[in-house]
Design a protein around this motif. Sequence first.
Motif, short mmCIF file in Angstrom:
data_model
loop_
_atom_site.label_atom_id
_atom_site.label_comp_id
_atom_site.label_asym_id
_atom_site.label_seq_id
_atom_site.Cartn_x
_atom_site.Cartn_y
_atom_site.Cartn_z
N ILE A 171 0.83 -1.20 0.00
CA ILE A 171 0.00 0.00 0.00
C ILE A 171 0.87 1.25 0.00
O ILE A 171 0.64 2.20 -0.77
CB ILE A 171 -0.94 0.01 1.23
CG1 ILE A 171 -1.96 -1.13 1.14
CG2 ILE A 171 -1.64 1.35 1.36
CD1 ILE A 171 -2.98 -0.99 0.04
N THR B 151 -11.71 -1.79 -5.03
CA THR B 151 -10.75 -0.75 -5.44
C THR B 151 -10.90 0.50 -4.58
O THR B 151 -9.90 1.12 -4.19
CB THR B 151 -10.98 -0.38 -6.92
OG1 THR B 151 -10.92 -1.56 -7.72
CG2 THR B 151 -9.92 0.60 -7.40
N LEU C 180 -9.16 -0.06 -1.30
CA LEU C 180 -7.71 0.10 -1.45
C LEU C 180 -7.32 1.57 -1.54
O LEU C 180 -6.33 2.01 -0.96
CB LEU C 180 -7.22 -0.66 -2.69
CG LEU C 180 -7.30 -2.19 -2.61
CD1 LEU C 180 -6.94 -2.82 -3.95
CD2 LEU C 180 -6.37 -2.73 -1.52
#
Length: 622
Positions: free
Chosen positions: A146, A232, A235
Amino acid sequence: MTSDFYKRPLFLILTIYALILFLFLPVPSAKKGDASFLVAPRAQEMVIKADSYPFVRKDKQVFTAKILSVNGKETKGRTYVYCKTCPEMSKGEILTVIGVLGEVRSEDNYGSFNWKNYLARRHIFSQIDVREVKDVQRASLFWRVISAVRADMLKVFTENFDANLSAILSGIAIGEKGDLDKGLYAAFQDSGAIHLLVASGGNVGFVTLMVYFLCSLFLTGRFAPAAAALTTALLYTLIAGADAPLIRAYIMTFAATAGLLLGRKSGVLQGFIIAAFLILIFNPQSIFDVGFQMSFLATLAIIYFVCNFNFTASLPKTAAWAAELFFISLSAQLALVPIFTNCFHKISFAAVLSNIFLVPLSGLIMGGAFLLWFISFWHISFVFKTVVLLLKILLAIFNFLVEAFANTPLAGITASSWKTGYVLAYYTALFAAFNFPLFKNKKRFLALCGALCMLFLLYAFFTKGGVNSVLKGRYNYSLFVKENGKVIAVGAGVSPKTLKSAVLSAGSKEIDCIFISSRYKSALYALTDIEGIKIKKLYLPQGEIPSAAAEILARIDADVYPIVVGEEYCGVSVERAWYYAKSGEKYIPAKSGNLSFRFKGYDFAGNMKAYRHEDTITIFGN
């Protein structure tokens, strides 16, 4: 939406819970075992774990962290870290550092932002100035991935745009707290566009819609594109920092998408209630966070408008779209007026119009930023440079509009704080306006809201709101008093921001009388940038005024009066100056041209570095 919504148990429970928190939840204090009990002036060895993404301020990385140990002793708690020697970091890394663990440095002046309380509500009671980094343990694989994505995006932006454009692009795309030029940052504030530099609900919604649209081109049905879009968006929420606005936005987006798949229309509103409830359950102190308040008030106002009004249906599509943007922007700005006045002391009516243009444009810039990062892996120079050029054009237009709106007469207007009664009356009236279409018995509804407004206005009218506070500057003190609607300041050696914040927080934009202890520039420091505050009468010692002080006085539209020892002005007694002497704690009459003042039981020294009050001596720096 119907009026029955206000009868739902979850809404009622949330309302009561939020009210109890706001009225009774105190500022937290450090508990036993917290690392703040180990503060020391000397450097110590500490092990800390970064729990936020670092951002750069001047030449230092700044981030929050959990303190795991101090000098080998296991500890608890969180801290605020300033690190000049830290390598490029990611969230979740564990560092062994040598540094000074100290108390949080903060002003405690009336009207000024209390940094110490702000951090305490985040359960942070200490800060670390890192001198040396001895060891770095990598974060978990998940956080490394990340953080690597975030870092790579920022690298692409910084390598292809100048400092200001990179900061704007990073702020719009992932909410990175970059170092904007002071003038440009002020323009964003004055134009009402500063919220576009923070990742929030609009970003999460944009990512969800974009991914849903792209996936629907290749996947059949609605469930698969929705699942891909929500994954998505999750994230992205993590990459952008997962703070309160993003978490709230993701929960709302999730609920709205689930409602769409189930054929229900109440998903957004339910998502709003659930998001607020979850955030306040897990972190009750969020109720005092200005960002949390702004996010939820603006979102609620927009939901009210979208759900309760539909007067654009008869307009042509383009006109209806423009009208909806205008009223959505107006709804959000109306919901935030008391926040702007009481927290920022500045309001921008230009924001209603600026956001009509800047919000859609920021969406294009955000999409372009993601596209640029995506094609950076292709290594096709022509395509990459073309996207960079297009983004520069969009950012140039964006900057032009920000500065244009910031320079309008309705932008960045200085505003004083409202009394609690006025705030309550305002939100009652706004609630009535937004919910008027819902109620069948409109006369009874308006009568009830009108009665509440009158009650709150009467409360505000009969509340005196007096202030009697000593302000502490970098070098000396000042006494600030508001009584019977009259504002008096004794001493002007504090910072302009400190004095201005005190005046505006007291609900005024004027200083009736201000007293200067000497004729030199240092005693006029607070007046060097007092824009937006009217000074009626200024009193200073007799004698020749040095040129530097004369320049400051020339910029102030105030009546200047010389003062004489033994006289009284605006209730303030003027005396020959005295100073505090460390040897034997004696008080020596001044031989300079400085003067001392007595007012409201306070007796200030000629240099404003000490004062007597109720037989107690307070000395600057002690």
